[in-house]
Design a protein around this motif. Sequence first.
Motif, PDB file in Angstrom:
ATOM      1  N   GLN A 136       0.743  -1.106   0.144  1.00 14.42           N
ATOM      2  CA  GLN A 136      -0.181   0.005  -0.009  1.00 14.42           C
ATOM      3  C   GLN A 136       0.900   1.062  -0.126  1.00 14.42           C
ATOM      4  O   GLN A 136       0.667   2.211  -0.764  1.00 14.42           O
ATOM      5  N   LEU A 137       1.922   1.246   0.603  1.00 17.91           N
ATOM      6  CA  LEU A 137       2.916   2.401   0.705  1.00 17.91           C
ATOM      7  C   LEU A 137       3.433   2.595  -0.693  1.00 17.91           C
ATOM      8  O   LEU A 137       3.611   3.604  -1.039  1.00 17.91           O
ATOM      9  N   ALA A 150      -0.881   6.497   6.702  1.00 16.65           N
ATOM     10  CA  ALA A 150      -0.340   5.181   6.096  1.00 16.65           C
ATOM     11  C   ALA A 150       1.175   4.518   6.523  1.00 16.65           C
ATOM     12  O   ALA A 150       1.268   3.889   6.913  1.00 16.65           O
ATOM     13  N   LEU A 151       2.007   5.666   6.903  1.00 14.12           N
ATOM     14  CA  LEU A 151       3.321   5.347   7.631  1.00 14.12           C
ATOM     15  C   LEU A 151       3.209   4.894   8.901  1.00 14.12           C
ATOM     16  O   LEU A 151       3.893   4.278   9.352  1.00 14.12           O
ATOM     17  N   ALA A 215       9.118   8.569   9.016  1.00 14.07           N
ATOM     18  CA  ALA A 215       9.905   7.499   8.399  1.00 14.07           C
ATOM     19  C   ALA A 215      11.240   7.322   8.852  1.00 14.07           C
ATOM     20  O   ALA A 215      11.749   6.208   8.951  1.00 14.07           O
ATOM     21  N   GLN A 216      11.720   8.251   9.921  1.00 12.28           N
ATOM     22  CA  GLN A 216      13.080   8.255  10.585  1.00 12.28           C
ATOM     23  C   GLN A 216      12.594   6.955  11.632  1.00 12.28           C
ATOM     24  O   GLN A 216      13.422   6.084  12.045  1.00 12.28           O
ATOM     25  N   ARG A 217      11.285   7.280  12.283  1.00  8.99           N
ATOM     26  CA  ARG A 217      11.010   6.230  13.234  1.00  8.99           C
ATOM     27  C   ARG A 217      11.135   4.628  12.802  1.00  8.99           C
ATOM     28  O   ARG A 217      11.333   3.613  13.408  1.00  8.99           O
ATOM     29  N   ILE A 218      10.474   4.575  11.470  1.00 11.85           N
ATOM     30  CA  ILE A 218      10.411   3.556  10.984  1.00 11.85           C
ATOM     31  C   ILE A 218      11.819   2.775  10.557  1.00 11.85           C
ATOM     32  O   ILE A 218      12.089   1.765  10.873  1.00 11.85           O
TER      33      ILE A 218
END
Length: 453
Positions: A136-137, A150-151, A215-218
């Motif tokens: 999906q991303l 979504a993230l 995004a950085q946490r992912i």
Amino acid sequence: MTDPFLSDFLAPGVDADEVPELAALASARPLLDAFITLFRGTEAEVLMRLLVLREIGRQADAPRWSPEALRARFTYLEPVKLETVLKRLRDNALLTIGEDGHYALSDIGRNAVAAIAMLLRFGEDEDAELGFLTAQLAGLQAVGSLTPEALGHLLSKLNDLTWHFEEAIASGSEFRILDARRRLSANGRWLERGTDILNALLADPEVDFDIARIAQRIGLAQSRLARVDAAFQRALNKIESQRVTLGASGISSSDVAAWLRSLDANAVAGLVLDAFAAVPELPLLAGGHELLDRAEALLEGSSVTSDADAGLPPPDFAGTEIALQAEDLRLLEHFTHRLEALPAPQPLHHVVAGGGFAPASYRLSLLALLADGAGSGAQAGPEEGPVGSFMRLPVEVEFGDTLTAVGEDEIAAMTLGEVRPRTRPLEPVSAPSAPTADLALTAAAAAPRPPVV
């Protein structure tokens, strides 16, 4: 949002329009109504609606269906039930019908079918949720509509996986750790795909701040998952150091545990039947009157003294003459007699097999020593005793580099070789070297059993 039933879920004095979180859901009411139509009712009704809708959507070249074509396509369905399903889908805007009476998927119906098809795409060996979120991303990034929400779903899933893997390691269970390791390996490609998406996001200088922050946490969550495999290996190494081998059978405690896990509850209960008692089976040494007397004395505050002698017993001298247990060499002696009477060359697996996997392993190790001593020209072993008699046998052993299938006597495969009487005597030289034969003896799958002596 004028649904009167919403007020039943809201606190007194709160209006639905005052809850901003409901605004996004209210604006998507047509899509939500489509899913409500699909999934309301019994399980059989839901399956039939999904079946009909998916089959209609699969016709890409000619997406319009006449009633006759639909009846011919679904001949395995009862005609009245088929008409009921079509009417339900048509009345709730999942199907449209043209002026010519032909059926076709509506836009909302096609989106619902596409979403369900994507979720069903992922295999059982993979994490369907992680695969769906990553795919999906990738789609949202390709069309430039990536959102922090979504993230956030992907970040939540990665944190949940990390917690699951840490719980498996903390449990100390070999089987939970192996299952978690297989799960991590099966989802490796989705983690790699997520890394590619993050690299593209962080490389964009115009990316939204909230998106860059998530995004950085992912990325940090994926780094923790990348280190989990090493933690799995350390935990397995620790378990390996504590593994117990059951005698000379070649069976370890892990094999026994795996075998027990393969049994159902009734079989396990049958194994422990009469093995232990639910309560200690001891004679009652005190009656009710004696117990009541002691309880009354304690309640009155008086101490109960005992006349029993609490002193240590007199010292005693333990015997120092302990007979050492003699080593059981009956299997070696029997094998020596067999090789002495060897009339002609025989395949290695015919000589070694017999009595199960454990005795076969023992005989194979003896032949490896015999082959190494013969190859160096030395008559290894002591001069006297069963070991010396075995090492002086006039027998030659030759091992090959391939395996041969056995399939019996608990042996699945074995090193190809030959055992034959020696044609000429060997002259003794220096002391024998260590065994160098590269042998393999593979046990066939079998339930744990006691070693055979």
